[in-house]
Design an enzyme around this catalytic site. Structure first.
Site, PDB file in Angstrom:
ATOM      1  N   GLY A  13      57.291  39.742  -4.357  1.00  0.00           N
ATOM      2  CA  GLY A  13      56.304  40.755  -3.993  1.00  0.00           C
ATOM      3  C   GLY A  13      55.961  41.715  -5.125  1.00  0.00           C
ATOM      4  O   GLY A  13      55.840  41.312  -6.298  1.00  0.00           O
ATOM      5  N   ILE A  14      55.820  42.983  -4.786  1.00  0.00           N
ATOM      6  CA  ILE A  14      55.473  43.992  -5.796  1.00  0.00           C
ATOM      7  C   ILE A  14      56.552  44.029  -6.877  1.00  0.00           C
ATOM      8  O   ILE A  14      56.259  44.160  -8.063  1.00  0.00           O
ATOM      9  CB  ILE A  14      55.317  45.388  -5.134  1.00  0.00           C
ATOM     10  CG1 ILE A  14      54.092  45.416  -4.204  1.00  0.00           C
ATOM     11  CG2 ILE A  14      55.180  46.486  -6.190  1.00  0.00           C
ATOM     12  CD1 ILE A  14      53.929  46.717  -3.421  1.00  0.00           C
ATOM     13  N   ASN A  82      62.641  49.785  -5.917  1.00  0.00           N
ATOM     14  CA  ASN A  82      61.505  49.138  -5.245  1.00  0.00           C
ATOM     15  C   ASN A  82      61.916  48.466  -3.941  1.00  0.00           C
ATOM     16  O   ASN A  82      61.087  48.298  -3.049  1.00  0.00           O
ATOM     17  CB  ASN A  82      60.893  48.111  -6.214  1.00  0.00           C
ATOM     18  CG  ASN A  82      60.008  47.113  -5.509  1.00  0.00           C
ATOM     19  OD1 ASN A  82      58.870  47.433  -5.154  1.00  0.00           O
ATOM     20  ND2 ASN A  82      60.517  45.907  -5.271  1.00  0.00           N
ATOM     21  N   ALA A  83      63.196  48.110  -3.812  1.00  0.00           N
ATOM     22  CA  ALA A  83      63.631  47.329  -2.646  1.00  0.00           C
ATOM     23  C   ALA A  83      63.311  48.078  -1.356  1.00  0.00           C
ATOM     24  O   ALA A  83      63.615  49.262  -1.226  1.00  0.00           O
ATOM     25  CB  ALA A  83      65.137  47.064  -2.731  1.00  0.00           C
ATOM     26  N   ASP A  88      59.227  47.165  12.096  1.00  0.00           N
ATOM     27  CA  ASP A  88      58.195  47.890  12.834  1.00  0.00           C
ATOM     28  C   ASP A  88      58.374  47.767  14.347  1.00  0.00           C
ATOM     29  O   ASP A  88      58.633  46.687  14.872  1.00  0.00           O
ATOM     30  CB  ASP A  88      56.807  47.361  12.459  1.00  0.00           C
ATOM     31  CG  ASP A  88      56.424  47.632  11.007  1.00  0.00           C
ATOM     32  OD1 ASP A  88      57.186  48.332  10.317  1.00  0.00           O
ATOM     33  OD2 ASP A  88      55.351  47.154  10.582  1.00  0.00           O
ATOM     34  N   TYR A 147      60.102  53.648   8.885  1.00  0.00           N
ATOM     35  CA  TYR A 147      59.628  53.365   7.516  1.00  0.00           C
ATOM     36  C   TYR A 147      58.916  54.596   6.924  1.00  0.00           C
ATOM     37  O   TYR A 147      59.165  54.984   5.774  1.00  0.00           O
ATOM     38  CB  TYR A 147      58.678  52.170   7.584  1.00  0.00           C
ATOM     39  CG  TYR A 147      58.167  51.639   6.272  1.00  0.00           C
ATOM     40  CD1 TYR A 147      58.871  50.668   5.564  1.00  0.00           C
ATOM     41  CD2 TYR A 147      56.937  52.062   5.754  1.00  0.00           C
ATOM     42  CE1 TYR A 147      58.378  50.148   4.380  1.00  0.00           C
ATOM     43  CE2 TYR A 147      56.446  51.545   4.568  1.00  0.00           C
ATOM     44  CZ  TYR A 147      57.162  50.589   3.883  1.00  0.00           C
ATOM     45  OH  TYR A 147      56.669  50.078   2.700  1.00  0.00           O
ATOM     46  N   PRO A 177      51.988  52.835  -3.098  1.00  0.00           N
ATOM     47  CA  PRO A 177      51.015  51.765  -2.928  1.00  0.00           C
ATOM     48  C   PRO A 177      50.395  51.843  -1.534  1.00  0.00           C
ATOM     49  O   PRO A 177      51.063  52.221  -0.566  1.00  0.00           O
ATOM     50  CB  PRO A 177      51.851  50.485  -3.049  1.00  0.00           C
ATOM     51  CG  PRO A 177      53.176  50.905  -3.602  1.00  0.00           C
ATOM     52  CD  PRO A 177      53.373  52.322  -3.175  1.00  0.00           C
ATOM     53  N   GLY A 178      49.147  51.451  -1.455  1.00  0.00           N
ATOM     54  CA  GLY A 178      48.550  51.217  -0.148  1.00  0.00           C
ATOM     55  C   GLY A 178      48.929  49.819   0.308  1.00  0.00           C
ATOM     56  O   GLY A 178      50.013  49.325  -0.007  1.00  0.00           O
ATOM     57  N   ILE A 180      49.150  46.142   0.032  1.00  0.00           N
ATOM     58  CA  ILE A 180      49.115  45.209  -1.088  1.00  0.00           C
ATOM     59  C   ILE A 180      49.347  43.788  -0.542  1.00  0.00           C
ATOM     60  O   ILE A 180      50.116  43.618   0.419  1.00  0.00           O
ATOM     61  CB  ILE A 180      50.227  45.568  -2.122  1.00  0.00           C
ATOM     62  CG1 ILE A 180      50.171  47.060  -2.515  1.00  0.00           C
ATOM     63  CG2 ILE A 180      50.142  44.671  -3.357  1.00  0.00           C
ATOM     64  CD1 ILE A 180      48.902  47.519  -3.201  1.00  0.00           C
TER      65      ILE A 180
HETATM   66  N1  CAA Z   1      46.876  53.491  16.644  1.00  0.00           N
HETATM   67  C1  CAA Z   1      46.835  53.706  17.984  1.00  0.00           C
HETATM   68  N2  CAA Z   1      47.231  52.808  18.884  1.00  0.00           N
HETATM   69  C2  CAA Z   1      47.692  51.633  18.433  1.00  0.00           C
HETATM   70  C3  CAA Z   1      47.770  51.346  17.053  1.00  0.00           C
HETATM   71  C4  CAA Z   1      47.326  52.333  16.158  1.00  0.00           C
HETATM   72  N3  CAA Z   1      47.363  52.130  14.827  1.00  0.00           N
HETATM   73  N4  CAA Z   1      48.269  50.125  16.899  1.00  0.00           N
HETATM   74  C5  CAA Z   1      48.516  49.647  18.150  1.00  0.00           C
HETATM   75  N5  CAA Z   1      48.152  50.576  19.057  1.00  0.00           N
HETATM   76  C6  CAA Z   1      48.217  50.447  20.526  1.00  0.00           C
HETATM   77  C7  CAA Z   1      47.591  49.151  20.975  1.00  0.00           C
HETATM   78  O1  CAA Z   1      46.203  49.300  21.119  1.00  0.00           O
HETATM   79  C8  CAA Z   1      48.288  48.896  22.283  1.00  0.00           C
HETATM   80  O2  CAA Z   1      47.726  49.711  23.265  1.00  0.00           O
HETATM   81  P1  CAA Z   1      47.542  49.163  24.769  1.00  0.00           P
HETATM   82  O3  CAA Z   1      48.931  48.812  25.226  1.00  0.00           O
HETATM   83  O4  CAA Z   1      46.948  50.316  25.485  1.00  0.00           O
HETATM   84  O5  CAA Z   1      46.655  47.975  24.640  1.00  0.00           O
HETATM   85  C9  CAA Z   1      49.702  49.434  22.059  1.00  0.00           C
HETATM   86  O6  CAA Z   1      49.590  50.362  20.943  1.00  0.00           O
HETATM   87  C10 CAA Z   1      50.668  48.349  21.700  1.00  0.00           C
HETATM   88  O7  CAA Z   1      50.184  47.686  20.506  1.00  0.00           O
HETATM   89  P2  CAA Z   1      50.631  46.214  20.140  1.00  0.00           P
HETATM   90  O8  CAA Z   1      50.083  45.250  21.167  1.00  0.00           O
HETATM   91  O9  CAA Z   1      50.297  45.928  18.722  1.00  0.00           O
HETATM   92  O10 CAA Z   1      52.197  46.339  20.368  1.00  0.00           O
HETATM   93  P3  CAA Z   1      53.332  45.447  19.832  1.00  0.00           P
HETATM   94  O11 CAA Z   1      54.590  45.955  20.460  1.00  0.00           O
HETATM   95  O12 CAA Z   1      53.004  43.998  19.948  1.00  0.00           O
HETATM   96  O13 CAA Z   1      53.375  45.749  18.256  1.00  0.00           O
HETATM   97  C11 CAA Z   1      53.592  47.008  16.287  1.00  0.00           C
HETATM   98  C12 CAA Z   1      53.559  47.044  17.802  1.00  0.00           C
HETATM   99  C13 CAA Z   1      54.789  46.133  15.825  1.00  0.00           C
HETATM  100  C14 CAA Z   1      53.804  48.397  15.778  1.00  0.00           C
HETATM  101  C15 CAA Z   1      52.277  46.381  15.768  1.00  0.00           C
HETATM  102  O14 CAA Z   1      51.208  47.159  16.274  1.00  0.00           O
HETATM  103  C16 CAA Z   1      52.204  46.354  14.278  1.00  0.00           C
HETATM  104  O15 CAA Z   1      52.776  45.491  13.620  1.00  0.00           O
HETATM  105  N6  CAA Z   1      51.463  47.304  13.678  1.00  0.00           N
HETATM  106  C17 CAA Z   1      51.297  47.385  12.226  1.00  0.00           C
HETATM  107  C18 CAA Z   1      52.256  48.349  11.642  1.00  0.00           C
HETATM  108  C19 CAA Z   1      52.001  48.402  10.155  1.00  0.00           C
HETATM  109  O16 CAA Z   1      50.935  48.777   9.698  1.00  0.00           O
HETATM  110  N7  CAA Z   1      52.999  48.034   9.369  1.00  0.00           N
HETATM  111  C20 CAA Z   1      52.818  48.010   7.973  1.00  0.00           C
HETATM  112  C21 CAA Z   1      53.623  46.903   7.409  1.00  0.00           C
HETATM  113  S1  CAA Z   1      53.279  46.677   5.664  1.00  0.00           S
HETATM  114  C22 CAA Z   1      54.071  47.957   4.930  1.00  0.00           C
HETATM  115  O17 CAA Z   1      54.760  48.726   5.521  1.00  0.00           O
HETATM  116  C23 CAA Z   1      53.837  48.076   3.452  1.00  0.00           C
HETATM  117  C24 CAA Z   1      53.314  49.409   3.117  1.00  0.00           C
HETATM  118  O18 CAA Z   1      54.052  50.232   2.579  1.00  0.00           O
HETATM  119  C25 CAA Z   1      51.887  49.708   3.356  1.00  0.00           C
END
Ligand code: CAA
Length: 240
Positions: A13-14, A82-83, A88, A147, A177-178, A180
């Site tokens: 990765g990064i 970085n690790a 989530d 996180y 980072p945003g 990536i």
């Molecule tokens: N804002 C508001 N509401 C949200 C939302 C958000 N961003 N995301 C989901 N919801 C709501 C959904 O609409 C849903 O609502 P309803 O039940 O009313 O329909 C409810 O929350 C449940 O959502 P999910 O069906 O997605 O629920 P889930 O349990 O299957 O998954 C989750 C939950 C694991 C958090 C999933 O939404 C997810 O993976 N989200 C992304 C999280 C994310 O951005 N992670 C970044 C990883 S990359 C990283 O971290 C690197 C970095 O530094 C940038």
């Protein structure tokens, strides 16, 4: 003699892009990794960069691993913490284990990575501490209470350490980072990922190399006056 750089999580990765960019800039690089032996062996074969296995969440393992790197390559001048991992879940469903795993790797892991080698940097009067935080430590993210807390903690870590190290020629800075294009982001459900990309004014995910170039700059002598700062690299998704 070239300076020695260590990158934790540096074989994928990064981190892999950072290891390669530092090597390209003339550093002698070591990359640590936690579990994926196959990826690490492939990385070493392709790049010639030595890889070392330890868990950054374990202080004694980190201390021993860092000592091995220093015995093989010489004192570490540049450390890139970085690790990082994600576990989530919405907060109401987050387990204590998901909380502790993320805190242990992403925040305590930074302490464990820097603390054992910091006295040596003080003695030598030079050091570069670079911590890879995240946009989600700046703005918070639904599903990432654990996180986001650790990545915000990383920013406090560098701001405090910057003040302590300044008089000894040691800088401490963070990069946020945003989103990536790495396995971590690709593991986000496609629908969620597409809605995130729609929020990035640049209209795409970032490339690991775009973060690596920020690291090379922070590690350089040219960056001596940057201390305690945060470089935000997120395609315009969020402004601090
Ligand atoms: N804002 C508001 N509401 C949200 C939302 C958000 N961003 N995301 C989901 N919801 C709501 C959904 O609409 C849903 O609502 P309803 O039940 O009313 O329909 C409810 O929350 C449940 O959502 P999910 O069906 O997605 O629920 P889930 O349990 O299957 O998954 C989750 C939950 C694991 C958090 C999933 O939404 C997810 O993976 N989200 C992304 C999280 C994310 O951005 N992670 C970044 C990883 S990359 C990283 O971290 C690197 C970095 O530094 C940038």
């Amino acid at each position: 003699m070239s300076r020695v750089a260590l990158v934790t999580g540096g074989s994928r990765g990064i981190g892999a892009a950072i290891s390669k960019a530092l090597k390209g800039a003339g550093y002698t690089v070591a990359a640590s990794y936690a579990g994926n032996d196959e990826a690490a062996a492939k990385f070493t074969e392709e790049t010639g960069i030595k890889t070392y296995k330890w868990d950054v969440g374990n202080y004694e393992a980190s201390k021993a691993g860092l000592a091995q790197v220093e015995s093989d390559l010489g004192p570490i001048d540049v450390v890139v913490a970085n690790a990082g991992i994600t576990r989530d879940a919405p907060f109401h469903r987050m387990t204590p284990e998901q909380w502790h795993d993320v805190v242990n790797t992403n925040l305590t892991g930074v302490f464990n990575t820097v603390h054992p080698i910091y006295p040596g940097m003080r003695e030598r009067g030079f050091g570069r501490v670079i911590v890879i935080s995240s946009i989600n430590g700046q703005k918070g993210q639904f599903g990432q209470v654990n996180y986001s807390a650790t990545k915000a903690g990383d920013l406090g870590f560098v701001k405090a350490l910057a003040q302590e190290g300044a008089a000894k020629g040691i800088t401490a800075n963070a990069i946020c980072p945003g989103y990536i294009a790495t396995d971590m982001v690709m593991a986000v459900p496609e629908k969620v990922r597409n809605s995130i990309i729609a929020q990035i004014p640049t209209g795409r995910l970032g490339e690991p190399e775009e973060i690596a170039r920020c690291v090379v700059f922070l590690a350089s002598d040219d960056a001596a006056f940057l201390n305690g700062s945060t470089i935000t690299a997120n395609g315009g998704q969020f402004f601090v």
